[in-house]
Design an enzyme around this catalytic site. Structure first.
Site: not given
Ligand code: NAD
Length: 495
Positions: A175, A280
């Site tokens: 979002e 990541c």
């Molecule tokens: P996030 O977990 O906050 O959000 C990811 C997605 O999940 C978003 O679309 C969000 O709307 C949704 N979301 C958030 N909280 C939720 C909940 N409680 N229940 C259900 N859905 C929920 O992550 P972010 O801050 O957007 O991204 C950063 C994170 O992503 C870092 O930890 C990074 O390491 C990780 N990441 C990992 C990879 C990988 O390949 N392992 C790649 C990119 C990013």
């Protein structure tokens, strides 16, 4: 001011009128709004996905491939526009944004080979006059939930392959920067993708929960933070779904005493501070082995001071702001905790101000020395421009740091000793491993995924792992007997 709606059945639309703000991370100013979808939006999307998938699954792989090929051309033609959308909402530099769109484009290129990738296996005479073959068939509706840090690349890890395999795809982008995925969907429609095969729903966790609980959706691909990834994995399994949930990371770069130090420092600077550490595969820990530690820390400090921190609109920028004020505060809190727990703060990026952008979410390059494995800044993912140097006596101690960390996304070693490098690639308990490269991100035709707390589920993303994830295996055994009745058989046939 733009309101980002959903993308359903080939149109920008929304039933819900509830929105949240999208801010420019460089200025802190509101630049748009995004719809928070309702249950009605969700049901509307699912009906379209369901209807569209039936016909799409019957479209030949070759025809699907031709649409993907036109989509690839359209991404290339519009790459500057796509990269600017990413930079505007995410804050990363234009060149970096363009690189990330290209990495996504490579998955589309891979998916263009779908007629070849879906070829099954055939065995003649598995029994007398009996043939057997295996085919991979689509799952139905697949869903993807993606993070803020790669608004083009991470969705493109998923939907091109899922759609190439004959599925329809529902994307729930972050979002915080939702606009690029909408533009990608428009381009896919322009390329000839039938309406409803690729739908996008905007929203937050409430829409995610509807996706997880839906009986109509067959699989979940998630990329985001570890606590949410774990929740998604467990919840998806409860509702009988196939799931791949990629989580956070704490990637170590090991510098051996025989390494080319300048190359190692370049690697740490680029992979540690590039994209403000919001990758990541960012390097957040540099493990200095043996006597090189002092020189390594000095060199990283000198190079980090030369970095240009600026908005994406400045073509000389090496790194931009972080995603939000909340995230900036969290990173600065981690830096304070590091100091309180006894790490040596060599470069402090807190309270970083840029003239004219005082309300932007900037954090300067930060460097810690003498970090130990019991410290919070070592154990937890900071996801900002903070590099921690840990000193290890020897290679064994360095490897044990890598292997005992809870995260297992990526790691890399800088050395000129082939035997050590081979030992490291063989024995590190990590999903993606590099030798003398800073960010060992697999290309689209290989697969991307970590181990331990960095991935929940059995499949990595893209490459053949992606094709396997988005298809079900069916094996057929077939005989065309002459009309001689042989009678029932009560023993399992052995030939
Ligand atoms: P996030 O977990 O906050 O959000 C990811 C997605 O999940 C978003 O679309 C969000 O709307 C949704 N979301 C958030 N909280 C939720 C909940 N409680 N229940 C259900 N859905 C929920 O992550 P972010 O801050 O957007 O991204 C950063 C994170 O992503 C870092 O930890 C990074 O390491 C990780 N990441 C990992 C990879 C990988 O390949 N392992 C790649 C990119 C990013």
């Amino acid at each position: 001011m733009r309101t980002v709606k959903n993308y359903i059945n080939g149109n920008s639309t929304a039933i819900s009128t509830q929105t949240i703000d999208i801010n420019d991370p460089s200025t802190g100013e509101k630049i748009g709004e995004v719809i928070m979808s309702s249950k009605e939006d969700f049901e509307n999307a699912v009906q379209n996905l369901k209807k569209a998938q039936i016909e799409w699954s019957q479209t030949t792989p070759l025809k699907r491939s031709r649409i993907l090929s036109r989509f690839k051309n359209l991404i290339e033609d519009n790459i500057d526009e796509l990269a600017s959308i990413v930079s505007k909402e995410h804050g990363k530099t234009f060149a970096d944004a363009k690189g990330s769109v290209t990495r996504g484009l490579e998955v589309v290129e891979f998916a263009c080979g779908i007629p070849h990738l879906l070829k099954g296996e055939f065995s003649q005479n598995v029994g007398t006059n009996i043939d057997s073959w295996s085919v991979r068939q689509p799952l139905g509706i697949c869903a993807g939930i993606t993070p803020f840090n790669f608004p083009a690349m991470v969705p493109m890890w998923m939907f091109p392959i899922a759609i190439a395999c004959g599925n329809s795809f529902l994307l729930k982008p972050s979002e915080k920067d939702p606009s690029c995925s909408i533009r990608l969907a428009e381009l896919f429609t322009e390329a000839g993708l039938p309406n409803g095969v690729f739908n996008i729903l905007n929203g937050d966790k409430s829409i995610v929960n509807l996706i997880l609980q839906s009986e109509e959706i067959s699989s979940i691909s998630f990329v985001g933070s570890t606590p949410v990834a774990k929740y998604i994995y467990e919840e998806s399994a409860k509702f009988g779904k196939r799931v791949q949930a990629l989580g956070g990371a704490k990637n170590h770069l090991v510098v051996m005493p025989d390494a080319n130090l300048n190359q190692a420092v370049d690697g740490i600077i680029g992979a540690g501070y590039g994209s403000a550490g919001e990758r990541c595969m960012a390097i957040s820990v540099a493990v200095a082995v043996g006597e090189i530690a002092d020189e390594l820390v000095n060199k990283i400090q000198l190079e980090s001071q030369k970095l240009k921190v600026a908005p994406w609109t400045n073509s000389e920028s090496d790194m931009g702001p972080v995603i939000s004020m909340e995230h900036k505060n969290k990173i600065e809190q981690y830096i304070s905790t590091g100091v309180e727990e006894g790490a040596k703060l060599v470069e402090d990026g807190r309270n970083y101000k840029i003239q004219g952008y005082e309300k932007g979410y900037f954090v300067g390059p930060t460097l810690f020395d003498n970090v130990t494995k019991d410290m919070t800044i070592y154990k937890e993912e900071i996801f900002g421009p903070v590099v921690s140097v840990v000193r290890a006596k020897n290679y064994d101690e360095a490897l044990s740091l890598v292997n005992n960390h809870a995260y297992g996304n990526g790691t890399t070693i800088y050395t000129s000793d082939g035997e050590i490098a081979r030992h490291f690639t063989t024995n590190s308990k990590i999903g993606m491993v590099g030798v003398n490269v800073p960010i060992p991100v697999p290309m689209a035709f290989h697969s991307f995924g970590g181990w331990k707390q960095s991935l929940f589920g059995d499949h990595s993303v893209h490459g053949m792992e992606g094709v396997r994830f988005y298809t079900k295996l069916k094996t057929v055994t077939s005989r065309w007997p002459k009309s001689i009745q042989s009678g029932p058989e009560f023993v399992l046939p052995t030939n």
